[in-house]
Design a protein around this motif. Structure first.
Motif, PDB file in Angstrom:
ATOM      1  N   SER A   1      -1.296  -4.471 -14.362  1.00 21.15           N
ATOM      2  CA  SER A   1      -0.084  -3.846 -13.845  1.00 21.15           C
ATOM      3  C   SER A   1       1.041  -4.869 -13.849  1.00 21.15           C
ATOM      4  CB  SER A   1      -0.310  -3.353 -12.411  1.00 21.15           C
ATOM      5  OG  SER A   1       0.891  -2.870 -11.861  1.00 21.15           O
ATOM      6  N   GLU A   2       2.251  -4.380 -13.806  1.00 19.48           N
ATOM      7  CA  GLU A   2       3.403  -5.276 -13.653  1.00 19.48           C
ATOM      8  C   GLU A   2       3.482  -5.796 -12.218  1.00 19.48           C
ATOM      9  OE1 GLU A   2       7.000  -3.470 -15.031  1.00 19.48           O
ATOM     10  OE2 GLU A   2       6.114  -2.905 -16.945  1.00 19.48           O
ATOM     11  N   TRP A   3       2.840  -5.094 -11.286  1.00 23.72           N
ATOM     12  CA  TRP A   3       2.814  -5.516  -9.890  1.00 23.72           C
ATOM     13  C   TRP A   3       1.589  -6.387  -9.639  1.00 23.72           C
ATOM     14  CZ3 TRP A   3       3.490   0.216  -8.312  1.00 23.72           C
ATOM     15  CH2 TRP A   3       4.824   0.576  -8.454  1.00 23.72           C
ATOM     16  N   THR A   4       1.745  -7.352  -8.760  1.00 22.60           N
ATOM     17  CA  THR A   4       0.605  -8.193  -8.404  1.00 22.60           C
ATOM     18  C   THR A   4      -0.339  -7.402  -7.496  1.00 22.60           C
ATOM     19  OG1 THR A   4       1.603  -9.083  -6.395  1.00 22.60           O
ATOM     20  CG2 THR A   4       2.079 -10.252  -8.470  1.00 22.60           C
ATOM     21  N   ILE A   5      -1.547  -7.916  -7.339  1.00 25.65           N
ATOM     22  CA  ILE A   5      -2.509  -7.279  -6.432  1.00 25.65           C
ATOM     23  C   ILE A   5      -1.944  -7.242  -5.015  1.00 25.65           C
ATOM     24  CG2 ILE A   5      -4.777  -7.548  -5.372  1.00 25.65           C
ATOM     25  CD1 ILE A   5      -5.749  -8.626  -8.081  1.00 25.65           C
ATOM     26  N   GLY A   6      -1.302  -8.328  -4.614  1.00 24.87           N
ATOM     27  CA  GLY A   6      -0.700  -8.387  -3.279  1.00 24.87           C
ATOM     28  C   GLY A   6       0.376  -7.331  -3.076  1.00 24.87           C
ATOM     29  N   GLU A   7       1.200  -7.126  -4.096  1.00 29.95           N
ATOM     30  CA  GLU A   7       2.248  -6.103  -3.990  1.00 29.95           C
ATOM     31  C   GLU A   7       1.624  -4.711  -3.865  1.00 29.95           C
ATOM     32  OE1 GLU A   7       5.935  -8.068  -6.505  1.00 29.95           O
ATOM     33  OE2 GLU A   7       4.281  -7.120  -7.606  1.00 29.95           O
ATOM     34  N   ARG A   8       0.577  -4.452  -4.636  1.00 30.08           N
ATOM     35  CA  ARG A   8      -0.077  -3.141  -4.549  1.00 30.08           C
ATOM     36  C   ARG A   8      -0.709  -2.936  -3.179  1.00 30.08           C
ATOM     37  NH1 ARG A   8      -3.217  -3.335 -10.158  1.00 30.08           N
ATOM     38  NH2 ARG A   8      -2.702  -5.523 -10.004  1.00 30.08           N
ATOM     39  N   GLU A   9      -1.326  -3.983  -2.641  1.00 35.25           N
ATOM     40  CA  GLU A   9      -1.901  -3.887  -1.290  1.00 35.25           C
ATOM     41  C   GLU A   9      -0.805  -3.654  -0.258  1.00 35.25           C
ATOM     42  OE1 GLU A   9      -4.961  -3.756  -0.216  1.00 35.25           O
ATOM     43  OE2 GLU A   9      -6.036  -4.244  -2.059  1.00 35.25           O
ATOM     44  N   LEU A  10       0.322  -4.310  -0.428  1.00 33.63           N
ATOM     45  CA  LEU A  10       1.450  -4.119   0.488  1.00 33.63           C
ATOM     46  C   LEU A  10       1.973  -2.688   0.418  1.00 33.63           C
ATOM     47  CD1 LEU A  10       3.405  -5.389   2.522  1.00 33.63           C
ATOM     48  CD2 LEU A  10       4.846  -6.042   0.590  1.00 33.63           C
ATOM     49  N   PHE A  11       2.096  -2.146  -0.778  1.00 33.81           N
ATOM     50  CA  PHE A  11       2.521  -0.748  -0.927  1.00 33.81           C
ATOM     51  C   PHE A  11       1.539   0.191  -0.241  1.00 33.81           C
ATOM     52  CE2 PHE A  11       4.509  -2.089  -5.201  1.00 33.81           C
ATOM     53  CZ  PHE A  11       5.666  -2.522  -4.571  1.00 33.81           C
ATOM     54  N   ALA A  12       0.249  -0.069  -0.415  1.00 32.22           N
ATOM     55  CA  ALA A  12      -0.771   0.773   0.217  1.00 32.22           C
ATOM     56  C   ALA A  12      -0.692   0.669   1.734  1.00 32.22           C
ATOM     57  CB  ALA A  12      -2.163   0.381  -0.274  1.00 32.22           C
ATOM     58  N   ALA A  13      -0.506  -0.544   2.250  1.00 31.91           N
ATOM     59  CA  ALA A  13      -0.408  -0.735   3.698  1.00 31.91           C
ATOM     60  C   ALA A  13       0.836  -0.047   4.254  1.00 31.91           C
ATOM     61  CB  ALA A  13      -0.387  -2.221   4.032  1.00 31.91           C
ATOM     62  N   TYR A  14       1.953  -0.149   3.541  1.00 27.19           N
ATOM     63  CA  TYR A  14       3.185   0.486   4.008  1.00 27.19           C
ATOM     64  C   TYR A  14       3.058   2.007   3.977  1.00 27.19           C
ATOM     65  CZ  TYR A  14       8.109   1.522   4.621  1.00 27.19           C
ATOM     66  OH  TYR A  14       9.303   2.008   5.095  1.00 27.19           O
ATOM     67  N   THR A  15       2.430   2.545   2.934  1.00 27.66           N
ATOM     68  CA  THR A  15       2.205   3.983   2.858  1.00 27.66           C
ATOM     69  C   THR A  15       1.326   4.450   4.012  1.00 27.66           C
ATOM     70  OG1 THR A  15       2.427   3.936   0.459  1.00 27.66           O
ATOM     71  CG2 THR A  15       1.332   5.851   1.413  1.00 27.66           C
ATOM     72  N   SER A  16       0.282   3.678   4.316  1.00 24.50           N
ATOM     73  CA  SER A  16      -0.576   4.011   5.460  1.00 24.50           C
ATOM     74  C   SER A  16       0.223   3.987   6.754  1.00 24.50           C
ATOM     75  CB  SER A  16      -1.747   3.032   5.548  1.00 24.50           C
ATOM     76  OG  SER A  16      -2.596   3.182   4.442  1.00 24.50           O
ATOM     77  N   TYR A  17       1.098   3.002   6.891  1.00 18.17           N
ATOM     78  CA  TYR A  17       1.950   2.919   8.081  1.00 18.17           C
ATOM     79  C   TYR A  17       2.840   4.153   8.186  1.00 18.17           C
ATOM     80  CZ  TYR A  17       5.961   1.530  10.885  1.00 18.17           C
ATOM     81  OH  TYR A  17       6.991   1.500  11.794  1.00 18.17           O
ATOM     82  N   LEU A  18       3.447   4.556   7.086  1.00 15.48           N
ATOM     83  CA  LEU A  18       4.315   5.742   7.119  1.00 15.48           C
ATOM     84  C   LEU A  18       3.524   7.006   7.457  1.00 15.48           C
ATOM     85  CD1 LEU A  18       6.635   5.142   4.035  1.00 15.48           C
ATOM     86  CD2 LEU A  18       7.190   4.835   6.450  1.00 15.48           C
ATOM     87  N   ASN A  19       2.270   7.055   7.031  1.00 20.77           N
ATOM     88  CA  ASN A  19       1.418   8.200   7.329  1.00 20.77           C
ATOM     89  C   ASN A  19       0.729   8.075   8.687  1.00 20.77           C
ATOM     90  OD1 ASN A  19       1.955   9.494   4.898  1.00 20.77           O
ATOM     91  ND2 ASN A  19       0.354   8.385   3.835  1.00 20.77           N
ATOM     92  N   GLN A  20       1.086   7.059   9.433  1.00 21.31           N
ATOM     93  CA  GLN A  20       0.525   6.784  10.772  1.00 21.31           C
ATOM     94  C   GLN A  20      -0.990   6.642  10.708  1.00 21.31           C
ATOM     95  OE1 GLN A  20       2.050   9.879  13.305  1.00 21.31           O
ATOM     96  NE2 GLN A  20       4.097   9.020  13.295  1.00 21.31           N
ATOM     97  N   CYS A  21      -1.443   5.958   9.662  1.00 20.28           N
ATOM     98  CA  CYS A  21      -2.861   5.698   9.469  1.00 20.28           C
ATOM     99  C   CYS A  21      -3.130   4.227   9.836  1.00 20.28           C
ATOM    100  CB  CYS A  21      -3.232   5.944   8.010  1.00 20.28           C
ATOM    101  SG  CYS A  21      -4.917   5.518   7.599  1.00 20.28           S
ATOM    102  N   PRO A  22      -4.149   3.939  10.645  1.00 24.23           N
ATOM    103  CA  PRO A  22      -4.380   2.560  11.084  1.00 24.23           C
ATOM    104  C   PRO A  22      -4.975   1.655  10.002  1.00 24.23           C
ATOM    105  CG  PRO A  22      -6.088   3.985  11.970  1.00 24.23           C
ATOM    106  CD  PRO A  22      -5.093   4.861  11.270  1.00 24.23           C
ATOM    107  N   PHE A  23      -5.304   2.159   8.820  1.00 31.49           N
ATOM    108  CA  PHE A  23      -5.964   1.341   7.812  1.00 31.49           C
ATOM    109  C   PHE A  23      -4.986   0.816   6.794  1.00 31.49           C
ATOM    110  CE2 PHE A  23      -9.084   4.342   9.410  1.00 31.49           C
ATOM    111  CZ  PHE A  23      -9.985   3.443   9.923  1.00 31.49           C
TER     112      PHE A  23
END
Length: 81
Positions: free
Chosen positions: A59-81
Motif C-alpha cells: 500500500s502507499e500507506w504504512t502499516i502504522g497509518e492503516r492501524e491509525l485509520f482503523a483506530a480512529y474509525t473505531s473511535y468514531l463508531n464508539q467501539c473500544p477496540f
C-alpha cells in the motif's frame, strides 16, 4: 447483548481455545476474539483472510497509518477496540 453461545464458544475446539486464552492471559478474551472465533468457518476465517492483506499488504500507506485509520474509525463508531 452477549449471547451465551458466543461467550462460551459453539464447538469444543472453540471452547478450548477461549479457555486457553483466558488461562494464559489471566483475563477473559476480548469480544473481538470471541466473535472471530464463533463459527469461524462462516465469518471469522474468511474475514481474517481478507483483513490481513488489507492491513499488512502492499500500500502507499504504512502499516502504522492503516492501524491509525482503523483506530480512529473505531473511535468514531464508539467501539473500544
Amino acid at each position: 447483548m452477549r449471547l451465551a453461545t458466543i461467550r462460551r464458544g459453539n464447538r469444543w475446539p472453540n471452547r478450548l481455545f477461549l479457555r486457553l486464552v483466558a488461562k494464559l492471559t489471566r483475563m477473559e478474551p476480548p469480544d473481538v476474539v470471541r466473535t472471530l472465533n464463533y463459527r469461524s468457518g462462516f465469518f471469522g476465517g474468511p474475514f481474517t483472510a481478507v483483513l490481513h492483506p488489507v492491513m499488512r499488504g502492499r500500500s502507499e500507506w504504512t502499516i502504522g497509518e492503516r492501524e491509525l485509520f482503523a483506530a480512529y474509525t473505531s473511535y468514531l463508531n464508539q467501539c473500544p477496540f
